[in-house]
Write an enzyme that holds these catalytic residues in place. Structure first.
Site, short mmCIF file in Angstrom:
data_model
loop_
_atom_site.label_atom_id
_atom_site.label_comp_id
_atom_site.label_asym_id
_atom_site.label_seq_id
_atom_site.Cartn_x
_atom_site.Cartn_y
_atom_site.Cartn_z
N CYS A 1 56.04 -47.51 27.95
CA CYS A 1 55.94 -47.47 29.48
C CYS A 1 56.36 -48.73 30.14
CB CYS A 1 54.41 -47.22 29.94
SG CYS A 1 54.08 -45.34 29.45
N TYR B 1 50.17 -49.15 34.62
CA TYR B 1 49.86 -49.11 33.22
C TYR B 1 51.06 -50.07 32.54
CZ TYR B 1 49.55 -47.50 28.19
OH TYR B 1 49.33 -47.47 26.82
N LYS C 1 51.47 -53.90 30.85
CA LYS C 1 52.05 -54.23 29.60
C LYS C 1 52.73 -55.30 29.84
CE LYS C 1 49.59 -50.97 27.15
NZ LYS C 1 48.48 -51.55 26.23
N LYS D 1 46.22 -26.18 23.39
CA LYS D 1 46.46 -25.25 24.15
C LYS D 1 46.98 -23.94 23.40
CE LYS D 1 47.78 -27.52 28.31
NZ LYS D 1 49.21 -28.14 29.23
N ARG E 1 60.99 -36.80 24.91
CA ARG E 1 60.46 -37.98 24.33
C ARG E 1 60.61 -37.79 22.77
NH1 ARG E 1 59.70 -38.20 29.15
NH2 ARG E 1 57.73 -38.75 30.48
P1 NAD Z 1 42.66 -45.02 22.70
O1 NAD Z 1 42.19 -44.85 24.24
O2 NAD Z 1 42.35 -44.01 21.48
O3 NAD Z 1 42.03 -46.37 22.34
C1 NAD Z 1 41.77 -47.59 23.11
C2 NAD Z 1 40.14 -47.97 23.07
O4 NAD Z 1 40.03 -49.03 23.81
C3 NAD Z 1 39.38 -46.88 23.44
O5 NAD Z 1 38.29 -46.63 21.96
C4 NAD Z 1 38.40 -47.50 24.47
O6 NAD Z 1 37.10 -47.16 24.41
C5 NAD Z 1 38.86 -48.92 24.35
N1 NAD Z 1 38.20 -49.74 25.42
C6 NAD Z 1 38.72 -49.45 26.63
N2 NAD Z 1 38.19 -50.35 27.49
C7 NAD Z 1 37.58 -51.11 26.73
C8 NAD Z 1 36.84 -52.49 27.08
N3 NAD Z 1 36.58 -52.76 28.42
N4 NAD Z 1 36.25 -52.97 25.98
C9 NAD Z 1 36.67 -52.88 24.67
N5 NAD Z 1 37.25 -51.58 24.47
C10 NAD Z 1 37.64 -50.85 25.28
O7 NAD Z 1 44.13 -45.32 22.77
P2 NAD Z 1 45.25 -45.52 21.44
O8 NAD Z 1 46.13 -44.51 21.71
O9 NAD Z 1 44.52 -45.73 20.21
O10 NAD Z 1 46.07 -46.76 21.90
C11 NAD Z 1 45.62 -48.06 21.34
C12 NAD Z 1 46.66 -49.02 22.09
O11 NAD Z 1 48.02 -48.57 22.01
C13 NAD Z 1 46.38 -49.30 23.58
O12 NAD Z 1 46.77 -50.64 23.73
C14 NAD Z 1 47.40 -48.36 24.10
O13 NAD Z 1 47.65 -48.97 25.34
C15 NAD Z 1 48.36 -48.85 23.21
N6 NAD Z 1 49.56 -47.60 23.25
C16 NAD Z 1 49.17 -46.24 22.84
C17 NAD Z 1 50.40 -45.45 22.67
C18 NAD Z 1 49.79 -43.86 22.07
O14 NAD Z 1 51.01 -43.34 22.04
N7 NAD Z 1 48.63 -43.86 21.56
C19 NAD Z 1 51.62 -45.56 23.26
C20 NAD Z 1 51.78 -46.95 23.82
C21 NAD Z 1 50.90 -47.78 23.71
#
Ligand code: NAD
Length: 338
Positions: free
Chosen positions: A120, A149, A153, A200, A222
């Site tokens: 992103c 977002y 990043k 879905k 994507r």
């Molecule tokens: P997710 O939402 O499942 O996990 C993120 C976790 O962070 C959640 O469990 C949430 O409770 C925790 N969190 C949020 N606020 C918090 C706080 N204040 N203190 C402590 N913990 C907190 O997301 P994910 O898919 O596992 O993503 C993990 C990382 O990878 C993130 O940084 C996300 O931005 C990045 N990311 C993920 C994807 C994807 O496709 N899943 C893509 C790009 C980037």
């Protein structure tokens, strides 16, 4: 690695974080997991799991004590529906989490720090066509991410770069491209497109109504990467000496309509797509993996079909379970009112 190198995984209650804890335990690490919630779909394998809000500096100091490596995954995030509707909240929460976690890691003498960025960050102006040119790491500038977002990043990527240069903490930055798999959020508004589509289609299968809603015309594109490839990529990057942002994803691009078609085939049903208004994000996005191959000598190899089969089966079982729970609750309340 010495026998019990101690590491911290933040966001360990989330999708990638909970899988990463298990992966690192299998590699022989001592792991502390931190999150504001426990994992939803299984117990954590962490040696220690602490519930801490990482927006707070004191909690970040506590989380990063006595560990030599940090995998920073905590973020307030979700799929396109969530990201496109909560800009201020996301920018505020994630800025605090990342500023405080990195500063606390430096204060506590952490050696290596892996930051999880995202595709992103790439500018909107390079993603206006479905048949997009795959995005190279250097394409991030001049910057114009679509959402807050992505802006956050980018800032945190730059923060990592300067902390390495100014303070010597070794930082790694990975840009994920749509990671999917089992044990991730599949309902409630934060789910991402592969999970939402599996849900879905499972609902269509179980209800016998073949109609499946798709946001927009479904021709937006994507690439999607299965969780096991993501874990291996994270680990290889952490062990490498590379410190610039690196893409981690598949480079096979599919449209959302094609994604729905693949999942319907796995489910063994025919669906009828109903295109409705909804947030679609950029028109097209794909990962250029040249740098990934060059730096890690590796790239994701699990096929979309194989990854989706595991994910769909898990989500179908979740949908069945939740239908059963709802049916039981309904029959209990009927019995109680009779
Ligand atoms: P997710 O939402 O499942 O996990 C993120 C976790 O962070 C959640 O469990 C949430 O409770 C925790 N969190 C949020 N606020 C918090 C706080 N204040 N203190 C402590 N913990 C907190 O997301 P994910 O898919 O596992 O993503 C993990 C990382 O990878 C993130 O940084 C996300 O931005 C990045 N990311 C993920 C994807 C994807 O496709 N899943 C893509 C790009 C980037």
């Amino acid at each position: 690695m010495t026998d019990k190198t101690k590491v911290l995984v933040t966001g360990a209650g989330g999708f990638i974080g909970s899988h990463l804890v298990t992966y690192l335990k299998e590699k022989g690490y001592w792991v502390r997991g931190v999150d504001i919630k426990y994992p939803e779909f299984s117990d954590s394998d962490a040696d220690e799991f602490e519930i801490l809000d990482l927006r707070r500096w004191d909690n970040c100091l506590q989380a990063t004590r006595n560990v030599s490596e940090v995998y920073a995954l905590a973020a307030d995030m979700g799929g396109m529906g969530f990201i496109s509707a909560h800009h201020a909240q996301i920018l505020y929460n994630n800025s605090l989490i990342n500023l405080h976690t990195l500063e606390a890691a430096k204060t506590n003498g952490v050696k290596r720090y892996l930051y999880t960025s995202s595709a992103c960050v790439y500018p909107e102006y390079l993603q206006e066509n479905a048949n997009v040119t795959p995005l190279k790491e250097e394409d991030a500038y001049p910057a114009q991410p679509q959402d807050a977002y992505g802006w956050e990043k980018l800032i945190s990527e730059i923060l990592c770069h300067h902390y390495q240069n100014d303070y010597g903490i070794e930082t790694k930055t990975v840009r994920f491209h749509n990671i999917f798999g089992e044990k991730g959020t599949w309902e409630g508004g934060r789910e991402k497109v592969p999970a939402a589509m599996c849900r879905k289609i499972a609902e269509a299968k179980l209800s016998g109504n073949p109609e499946v809603e798709i946001w927009g015309d479904g021709e937006q594109t994507r690439s999607f990467c299965y969780i096991n490839d993501c874990l291996e990529g994270i680990y290889r990057l952490m062990r490498s000496d590379y410190s610039e942002p690196l893409n981690l994803g598949q480079d096979r691009m599919v449209s959302i309509n094609q994604l729905a078609g693949i999942i319907a085939e796995i489910a063994g049903i025919k669906i009828s797509k109903k295109h409705i208004d909804g947030p679609q994000g950029v028109r097209g996005r794909n990962s250029d993996n040249s740098k990934l191959r060059e730096v890690l000598g590796w790239e994701p190899s699990i096929s979309l079909e194989d990854g989706l089969k595991i994910t769909y089966d898990w989500i179908e079982s979740q949908v069945r379970e939740s239908k059963n729970i709802k049916a039981e609750a309904k029959s209990e309340s009927l019995t109680a009112s009779n």
